[in-house]
Write a protein that holds these residues in place. Structure first.
Motif, PDB file in Angstrom:
ATOM      1  N   LYS A  69     118.667  -5.027  24.325  1.00  0.00           N
ATOM      2  CA  LYS A  69     118.241  -4.340  23.108  1.00  0.00           C
ATOM      3  C   LYS A  69     117.171  -3.273  23.368  1.00  0.00           C
ATOM      4  CE  LYS A  69     116.823  -5.058  18.367  1.00  0.00           C
ATOM      5  NZ  LYS A  69     116.536  -6.006  17.311  1.00  0.00           N
ATOM      6  N   ASN A  70     116.025  -3.642  23.903  1.00  0.00           N
ATOM      7  CA  ASN A  70     114.939  -2.691  24.157  1.00  0.00           C
ATOM      8  C   ASN A  70     114.517  -2.649  25.612  1.00  0.00           C
ATOM      9  OD1 ASN A  70     114.596  -1.899  21.427  1.00  0.00           O
ATOM     10  ND2 ASN A  70     113.539  -3.830  21.032  1.00  0.00           N
ATOM     11  N   ARG A  71     115.377  -3.138  26.472  1.00  0.00           N
ATOM     12  CA  ARG A  71     115.037  -3.210  27.890  1.00  0.00           C
ATOM     13  C   ARG A  71     116.313  -3.101  28.716  1.00  0.00           C
ATOM     14  NH1 ARG A  71     116.496  -8.514  29.092  1.00  0.00           N
ATOM     15  NH2 ARG A  71     116.609  -9.803  27.246  1.00  0.00           N
ATOM     16  N   THR A  72     116.136  -2.928  29.995  1.00  0.00           N
ATOM     17  CA  THR A  72     117.254  -2.906  30.931  1.00  0.00           C
ATOM     18  C   THR A  72     116.938  -3.866  32.065  1.00  0.00           C
ATOM     19  OG1 THR A  72     117.749  -0.606  30.398  1.00  0.00           O
ATOM     20  CG2 THR A  72     118.629  -1.450  32.474  1.00  0.00           C
ATOM     21  N   GLU A  73     117.867  -4.745  32.366  1.00  0.00           N
ATOM     22  CA  GLU A  73     117.716  -5.615  33.531  1.00  0.00           C
ATOM     23  C   GLU A  73     118.298  -4.873  34.729  1.00  0.00           C
ATOM     24  OE1 GLU A  73     119.674  -9.275  32.606  1.00  0.00           O
ATOM     25  OE2 GLU A  73     118.106  -9.895  31.212  1.00  0.00           O
ATOM     26  N   VAL A  74     117.471  -4.660  35.732  1.00  0.00           N
ATOM     27  CA  VAL A  74     117.899  -3.971  36.945  1.00  0.00           C
ATOM     28  C   VAL A  74     117.923  -4.988  38.075  1.00  0.00           C
ATOM     29  CG1 VAL A  74     117.444  -2.102  38.572  1.00  0.00           C
ATOM     30  CG2 VAL A  74     116.869  -1.824  36.138  1.00  0.00           C
ATOM     31  N   THR A  75     119.079  -5.128  38.718  1.00  0.00           N
ATOM     32  CA  THR A  75     119.210  -6.023  39.864  1.00  0.00           C
ATOM     33  C   THR A  75     119.295  -5.186  41.125  1.00  0.00           C
ATOM     34  OG1 THR A  75     120.352  -7.663  38.502  1.00  0.00           O
ATOM     35  CG2 THR A  75     120.555  -7.897  40.896  1.00  0.00           C
ATOM     36  N   GLU A  79     113.132  -6.802  34.671  1.00  0.00           N
ATOM     37  CA  GLU A  79     113.298  -6.221  33.341  1.00  0.00           C
ATOM     38  C   GLU A  79     112.383  -5.010  33.206  1.00  0.00           C
ATOM     39  OE1 GLU A  79     112.704  -9.037  30.216  1.00  0.00           O
ATOM     40  OE2 GLU A  79     114.338 -10.312  30.901  1.00  0.00           O
ATOM     41  N   LEU A  80     112.963  -3.880  32.808  1.00  0.00           N
ATOM     42  CA  LEU A  80     112.211  -2.645  32.622  1.00  0.00           C
ATOM     43  C   LEU A  80     112.499  -2.079  31.238  1.00  0.00           C
ATOM     44  CD1 LEU A  80     112.941  -1.051  36.101  1.00  0.00           C
ATOM     45  CD2 LEU A  80     110.806  -2.102  35.354  1.00  0.00           C
ATOM     46  N   PRO A  81     111.580  -1.307  30.677  1.00  0.00           N
ATOM     47  CA  PRO A  81     111.839  -0.699  29.377  1.00  0.00           C
ATOM     48  C   PRO A  81     113.057   0.227  29.446  1.00  0.00           C
ATOM     49  CG  PRO A  81     109.530  -0.442  29.992  1.00  0.00           C
ATOM     50  CD  PRO A  81     110.257  -0.961  31.189  1.00  0.00           C
ATOM     51  N   SER A  82     113.849   0.229  28.382  1.00  0.00           N
ATOM     52  CA  SER A  82     114.987   1.144  28.319  1.00  0.00           C
ATOM     53  C   SER A  82     114.516   2.582  28.270  1.00  0.00           C
ATOM     54  CB  SER A  82     115.832   0.849  27.086  1.00  0.00           C
ATOM     55  OG  SER A  82     116.408  -0.431  27.186  1.00  0.00           O
ATOM     56  N   LYS A  83     115.345   3.462  28.785  1.00  0.00           N
ATOM     57  CA  LYS A  83     115.077   4.908  28.795  1.00  0.00           C
ATOM     58  C   LYS A  83     113.745   5.238  29.461  1.00  0.00           C
ATOM     59  CE  LYS A  83     117.975   5.605  24.809  1.00  0.00           C
ATOM     60  NZ  LYS A  83     118.120   6.069  23.446  1.00  0.00           N
ATOM     61  N   SER A  84     113.523   4.633  30.626  1.00  0.00           N
ATOM     62  CA  SER A  84     112.308   4.903  31.395  1.00  0.00           C
ATOM     63  C   SER A  84     112.692   5.267  32.825  1.00  0.00           C
ATOM     64  CB  SER A  84     111.378   3.687  31.382  1.00  0.00           C
ATOM     65  OG  SER A  84     111.994   2.569  31.975  1.00  0.00           O
ATOM     66  N   ASN A  92     110.151   8.313  47.945  1.00  0.00           N
ATOM     67  CA  ASN A  92     110.587   7.145  47.174  1.00  0.00           C
ATOM     68  C   ASN A  92     111.939   7.385  46.520  1.00  0.00           C
ATOM     69  OD1 ASN A  92     107.958   6.042  47.621  1.00  0.00           O
ATOM     70  ND2 ASN A  92     107.209   7.272  45.912  1.00  0.00           N
ATOM     71  N   ASN A  93     112.527   6.294  46.044  1.00  0.00           N
ATOM     72  CA  ASN A  93     113.684   6.377  45.168  1.00  0.00           C
ATOM     73  C   ASN A  93     113.185   6.514  43.739  1.00  0.00           C
ATOM     74  OD1 ASN A  93     115.342   4.080  47.193  1.00  0.00           O
ATOM     75  ND2 ASN A  93     116.194   6.056  46.717  1.00  0.00           N
ATOM     76  N   ARG A  94     114.009   7.114  42.896  1.00  0.00           N
ATOM     77  CA  ARG A  94     113.696   7.232  41.468  1.00  0.00           C
ATOM     78  C   ARG A  94     114.816   6.553  40.687  1.00  0.00           C
ATOM     79  NH1 ARG A  94     108.976   7.968  39.033  1.00  0.00           N
ATOM     80  NH2 ARG A  94     109.258   8.743  36.938  1.00  0.00           N
ATOM     81  N   LEU A  95     114.430   5.630  39.838  1.00  0.00           N
ATOM     82  CA  LEU A  95     115.364   4.833  39.046  1.00  0.00           C
ATOM     83  C   LEU A  95     115.220   5.213  37.583  1.00  0.00           C
ATOM     84  CD1 LEU A  95     117.144   2.294  38.438  1.00  0.00           C
ATOM     85  CD2 LEU A  95     115.030   0.992  38.501  1.00  0.00           C
ATOM     86  N   HIS A  96     116.331   5.498  36.934  1.00  0.00           N
ATOM     87  CA  HIS A  96     116.344   5.799  35.502  1.00  0.00           C
ATOM     88  C   HIS A  96     117.094   4.678  34.790  1.00  0.00           C
ATOM     89  CE1 HIS A  96     114.883   9.809  36.448  1.00  0.00           C
ATOM     90  NE2 HIS A  96     115.802   9.845  37.392  1.00  0.00           N
ATOM     91  N   THR A  97     116.445   4.072  33.796  1.00  0.00           N
ATOM     92  CA  THR A  97     117.093   2.966  33.061  1.00  0.00           C
ATOM     93  C   THR A  97     117.751   3.468  31.795  1.00  0.00           C
ATOM     94  OG1 THR A  97     115.064   2.438  31.866  1.00  0.00           O
ATOM     95  CG2 THR A  97     115.472   1.251  33.933  1.00  0.00           C
TER      96      THR A  97
END
Length: 92
Positions: A8-14, A55-60, A87-92
């Motif tokens: 809903k308001n977050r993204t789980e990144v594995t 878990e990271l905030p969505s759209k971050s 570094n790597n850059r990750l977009h959620t």
């Protein structure tokens, strides 16, 4: 490899790596954990790979790298992780 699961308001990144490449313990470190090793250590999975889910905030956006034994820093080869300087850059 990176897997993203939107919630809903977050993204789980594995974060996923092969079992022994590189050998020894590996942590994912980044701006989401103040670059502190050992907070998000990858653990073995049944298929032989190693992973950790964060878990990271969505759209971050977040910078991250992997840190292995012997102070060996490396980036994710996944095409969805973009370079941000060293570094790597990750977009959620």
């Amino acid at each position: 490899m990176l897997n993203r699961t939107p919630r809903k308001n977050r993204t789980e990144v594995t974060f996923i790596l092969p079992a022994d490449t590189p050998p020894g313990p590996v942590s994912v470190v980044g701006d989401f954990n103040n670059w502190q090793p050992g907070i998000h250590t990858l653990t073995p999975r049944e298929d032989g790979s190693r992973a950790v889910t964060i878990e990271l905030p969505s759209k971050s956006s977040h910078s991250f790298r992997y840190l292995a034994a012997g102070d060996y820093w490396f980036n994710d080869d996944d095409s969805t992780a973009h370079q941000d300087g060293p570094n790597n850059r990750l977009h959620t």
